[in-house]
Design a protein around this motif. Structure first.
Motif, PDB file in Angstrom:
ATOM      1  N   ARG A 166      -9.795   7.731  -1.495  1.00 18.82           N
ATOM      2  CA  ARG A 166     -10.243   8.316  -2.333  1.00 18.82           C
ATOM      3  C   ARG A 166      -9.094   8.095  -3.341  1.00 18.82           C
ATOM      4  NH1 ARG A 166      -9.088  14.299   1.353  1.00 18.82           N
ATOM      5  NH2 ARG A 166      -8.566  14.546  -1.260  1.00 18.82           N
ATOM      6  N   GLU A 167      -8.986   8.956  -4.213  1.00 21.84           N
ATOM      7  CA  GLU A 167      -8.096   8.764  -5.230  1.00 21.84           C
ATOM      8  C   GLU A 167      -7.018   8.541  -5.288  1.00 21.84           C
ATOM      9  OE1 GLU A 167      -8.004  13.226  -5.988  1.00 21.84           O
ATOM     10  OE2 GLU A 167      -9.406  11.553  -4.982  1.00 21.84           O
ATOM     11  N   THR A 168      -6.541   9.286  -4.190  1.00 20.61           N
ATOM     12  CA  THR A 168      -4.798   9.144  -3.975  1.00 20.61           C
ATOM     13  C   THR A 168      -4.106   8.089  -3.100  1.00 20.61           C
ATOM     14  OG1 THR A 168      -5.818  10.670  -1.923  1.00 20.61           O
ATOM     15  CG2 THR A 168      -4.951  11.983  -4.141  1.00 20.61           C
ATOM     16  N   GLU A 169      -6.062   7.073  -2.645  1.00 23.58           N
ATOM     17  CA  GLU A 169      -5.607   6.147  -1.891  1.00 23.58           C
ATOM     18  C   GLU A 169      -5.340   5.277  -2.302  1.00 23.58           C
ATOM     19  OE1 GLU A 169      -3.918   7.437   1.174  1.00 23.58           O
ATOM     20  OE2 GLU A 169      -4.825   9.207   0.258  1.00 23.58           O
ATOM     21  N   VAL A 170      -5.563   5.101  -4.166  1.00 22.66           N
ATOM     22  CA  VAL A 170      -5.873   3.988  -4.666  1.00 22.66           C
ATOM     23  C   VAL A 170      -4.555   2.682  -4.922  1.00 22.66           C
ATOM     24  CG1 VAL A 170      -6.376   2.658  -7.058  1.00 22.66           C
ATOM     25  CG2 VAL A 170      -7.762   4.619  -5.456  1.00 22.66           C
ATOM     26  N   GLU A 171      -3.219   3.493  -5.584  1.00 26.90           N
ATOM     27  CA  GLU A 171      -1.977   2.837  -6.037  1.00 26.90           C
ATOM     28  C   GLU A 171      -1.811   2.453  -4.228  1.00 26.90           C
ATOM     29  OE1 GLU A 171       0.419   4.889  -8.666  1.00 26.90           O
ATOM     30  OE2 GLU A 171      -0.416   6.102  -8.036  1.00 26.90           O
ATOM     31  N   THR A 172      -1.885   3.007  -3.089  1.00 27.14           N
ATOM     32  CA  THR A 172      -1.889   2.766  -1.597  1.00 27.14           C
ATOM     33  C   THR A 172      -2.359   1.023  -1.798  1.00 27.14           C
ATOM     34  OG1 THR A 172      -1.156   3.771  -1.167  1.00 27.14           O
ATOM     35  CG2 THR A 172      -1.397   3.030   0.574  1.00 27.14           C
ATOM     36  N   PHE A 173      -3.821   1.011  -1.793  1.00 21.45           N
ATOM     37  CA  PHE A 173      -4.914   0.063  -1.619  1.00 21.45           C
ATOM     38  C   PHE A 173      -3.941  -0.785  -2.194  1.00 21.45           C
ATOM     39  CE2 PHE A 173      -7.708  -2.237  -3.244  1.00 21.45           C
ATOM     40  CZ  PHE A 173      -9.006  -3.213  -1.337  1.00 21.45           C
ATOM     41  N   PHE A 174      -3.424  -0.725  -3.049  1.00 23.82           N
ATOM     42  CA  PHE A 174      -2.870  -2.409  -4.072  1.00 23.82           C
ATOM     43  C   PHE A 174      -1.607  -2.550  -3.836  1.00 23.82           C
ATOM     44  CE2 PHE A 174      -6.604  -0.970  -7.021  1.00 23.82           C
ATOM     45  CZ  PHE A 174      -7.540  -2.346  -7.430  1.00 23.82           C
ATOM     46  N   GLU A 175      -1.364  -1.881  -3.375  1.00 20.29           N
ATOM     47  CA  GLU A 175       0.731  -1.909  -3.297  1.00 20.29           C
ATOM     48  C   GLU A 175       0.589  -3.134  -1.786  1.00 20.29           C
ATOM     49  OE1 GLU A 175       2.709   2.117  -2.423  1.00 20.29           O
ATOM     50  OE2 GLU A 175       2.913   2.029  -4.939  1.00 20.29           O
ATOM     51  N   LYS A 176      -0.492  -2.609  -1.090  1.00 20.94           N
ATOM     52  CA  LYS A 176      -0.098  -3.141   0.256  1.00 20.94           C
ATOM     53  C   LYS A 176      -1.111  -4.105   0.766  1.00 20.94           C
ATOM     54  CE  LYS A 176       0.910   0.788   2.898  1.00 20.94           C
ATOM     55  NZ  LYS A 176       0.529   1.668   4.707  1.00 20.94           N
ATOM     56  N   THR A 177      -2.293  -4.635  -0.727  1.00 19.33           N
ATOM     57  CA  THR A 177      -2.940  -6.009  -0.966  1.00 19.33           C
ATOM     58  C   THR A 177      -3.330  -6.637  -1.644  1.00 19.33           C
ATOM     59  OG1 THR A 177      -5.382  -6.960  -0.002  1.00 19.33           O
ATOM     60  CG2 THR A 177      -4.698  -4.314  -1.054  1.00 19.33           C
ATOM     61  N   SER A 178      -3.393  -7.974  -1.874  1.00 17.39           N
ATOM     62  CA  SER A 178      -3.523  -8.546  -3.094  1.00 17.39           C
ATOM     63  C   SER A 178      -5.268  -8.551  -3.566  1.00 17.39           C
ATOM     64  CB  SER A 178      -3.130  -9.849  -3.226  1.00 17.39           C
ATOM     65  OG  SER A 178      -3.812 -10.749  -1.949  1.00 17.39           O
ATOM     66  N   LEU A 179      -6.108  -8.346  -2.622  1.00 17.93           N
ATOM     67  CA  LEU A 179      -7.002  -7.653  -3.353  1.00 17.93           C
ATOM     68  C   LEU A 179      -8.055  -6.926  -4.256  1.00 17.93           C
ATOM     69  CD1 LEU A 179      -9.691  -9.206  -1.784  1.00 17.93           C
ATOM     70  CD2 LEU A 179      -9.890  -7.187  -0.279  1.00 17.93           C
ATOM     71  N   LEU A 180      -8.653  -8.107  -4.784  1.00 16.75           N
ATOM     72  CA  LEU A 180      -9.156  -7.391  -6.457  1.00 16.75           C
ATOM     73  C   LEU A 180     -10.330  -7.451  -6.204  1.00 16.75           C
ATOM     74  CD1 LEU A 180      -7.549  -9.421  -9.074  1.00 16.75           C
ATOM     75  CD2 LEU A 180      -6.700  -7.112  -7.904  1.00 16.75           C
ATOM     76  N   PRO A 181     -11.131  -5.751  -6.508  1.00 12.20           N
ATOM     77  CA  PRO A 181     -11.991  -5.968  -6.127  1.00 12.20           C
ATOM     78  C   PRO A 181     -13.397  -6.185  -7.094  1.00 12.20           C
ATOM     79  CG  PRO A 181     -11.201  -3.891  -6.244  1.00 12.20           C
ATOM     80  CD  PRO A 181     -10.104  -4.933  -6.719  1.00 12.20           C
TER      81      PRO A 181
END
Length: 407
Positions: free
Chosen positions: A226-241
């Motif tokens: 969800r859009e509410t979890e995008v920032e958390t994703f980038f904070e917790k991983t260095s993976l770039l889509p």
């Protein structure tokens, strides 16, 4: 919104009264789905039959009234029959008793006007065979394939189906790819899927579900959140889509948190690229900056659904356009394939939804009057991107042949 899939190929069955249209549908489907009678004119209004045709898949057959009907009511039935041409992908013209004359010729002209591929079938071969002179007359007027058939004896149904398979436009019945031309094996694709009140309980809207499957079919990797979890994703991983696809309504927020080097687009735009007049959509968005007080805008929704205060076509887009333009504007909405109430030239802009509920042919026929009249047309996602100042960014993925994986 809960969208039942209705983008199956639509095949219209046409002909004079009592040439065997309903019997033909029953023969194709293998069951009695249409009323059959020796009385001419049994079929009145067009009726849709959903069937599975081997080699084509799920298909909608459209049974129509006879093109030779008469009287005031008959004229109205013929008008209904002609109106179906806006919605079909291919046609079957049934004739019998070697009758091929003005009614058939007029209908073929309508097929050509709508760019509809069609086949001609001489039915009731058990009663009267197709004569050489009739076949010659047909070939002088039409280049369509001719097949002979005897529905009552179930003769040549297989040959008819083979003709249909090469007649129906390929994109109408074969699997479409949303992303196959912009991603490659091992690409990582982030799909941002907001769950507002219009999202179906326990399910996803069709473009989202199709995108997930398309990523898998292309041997790529899905990241769905969800859009509410995008920032958390980038904070917790260095993976770039390698690619991010979002709901268009989240553009303003998502654009600020997705690094600029990562390609970004939306489900609506991806679907528009696969199915709609993409270049016209992009060019038409400019009209949003040229609107004047009193201008009329037509919103085209391809589905019919219960309206809520969060409805994107009826509430959100009109409000965003009014705010963006600063003008006093009028909006009309036409849902599904319903008639457009005003003359098309009354509108200064047409905004089409993604079109996931109709076929490509139906979408182009829906937009054809506006395009021919020189009226600007655009798409929900492209319009939203333009108003957020990010149109160049969200169409960029389609200007490249394929997004190269960084992994």
């Amino acid at each position: 919104m809960d969208k039942g899939k209705d983008n199956k190929p639509h095949i219209g069955i046409y002909g004079r009264r009592n040439v065997g249209k309903s019997s033909f549908i029953n023969a194709l489907s293998g069951i009695d789905v249409a009323i059959v009678s020796e009385i001419a004119g049994t079929t009145t209004d067009p009726v849709k039959k959903s069937i599975e045709i081997f080699g084509i898949g799920p298909t909608i057959l459209v049974d129509t009234a006879g093109i030779d009907d008469f009287g005031e009511l008959g004229t109205k039935r013929i008008q209904k029959t002609i109106q179906t041409l806006e919605h079909i992908d291919a046609a079957i013209l049934l004739i019998s008793n070697n009758v091929f004359d003005s009614f058939e010729q007029k209908l073929i002209k309508e097929f050509n006007n709508f760019d509809i591929e069609y086949i001609i079938i001489h039915n009731k071969e058990d009663l009267e065979k197709l004569r050489d002179e009739t076949a010659l007359k047909i070939k002088q007027f039409s280049k369509a394939p001719i097949e002979i058939c005897s529905i009552k004896k179930s003769q040549n149904i297989g040959e008819v189906i083979e003709l249909l398979k090469i007649t129906i436009p390929e994109t109408s019945y074969q699997k479409n790819t949303l992303l196959g031309d912009i991603i490659q094996k091992d690409s990582i694709v982030m799909l941002i899927t907001p769950l507002d009140s219009e999202a179906p309980d326990g399910r996803m809207i069709l473009p989202q579900a199709m995108a997930i499957r398309d990523v898998l079919d292309n041997n790529a990797v899905n990241i769905v959140l969800r859009e509410t979890e995008v920032e958390t994703f980038f904070e917790k991983t260095s993976l770039l889509p390698d690619l991010v696809i979002t709901d268009s309504q989240a553009f303003e927020y998502v654009n600020t948190i997705i690094p600029k080097q990562i390609p970004l687009t939306s489900f609506s735009i991806v679907y528009a690229h696969m199915r709609g007049p993409f270049e016209e959509y992009v060019n038409g968005a400019q009209k949003l900056s040229e609107l004047e007080n009193g201008d009329k805008i037509l919103i085209l929704e391809s589905c019919v659904h219960q309206v809520s205060c969060e409805d994107i076509g009826r509430f959100k887009i009109p409000n965003w356009v009014r705010k963006f333009s600063g003008k006093n504007l009028e909006f009309d909405v036409a849902a599904g394939l319903s008639a457009i109430e005003r003359p098309i030239k009354d509108y200064q802009l047409v905004i089409q939804c993604g079109g996931c509920m109709i076929t490509r042919k139906q979408l182009f026929n829906r937009l054809k009057p506006a395009l021919e009249a020189g009226i600007a047309v655009t798409n929900y996602g492209i319009a939203i991107a333009y108003m957020n100042g990010i149109l160049d960014r969200v169409v960029e993925p389609f200007l490249k042949e394929q997004i190269n994986s960084n992994h």
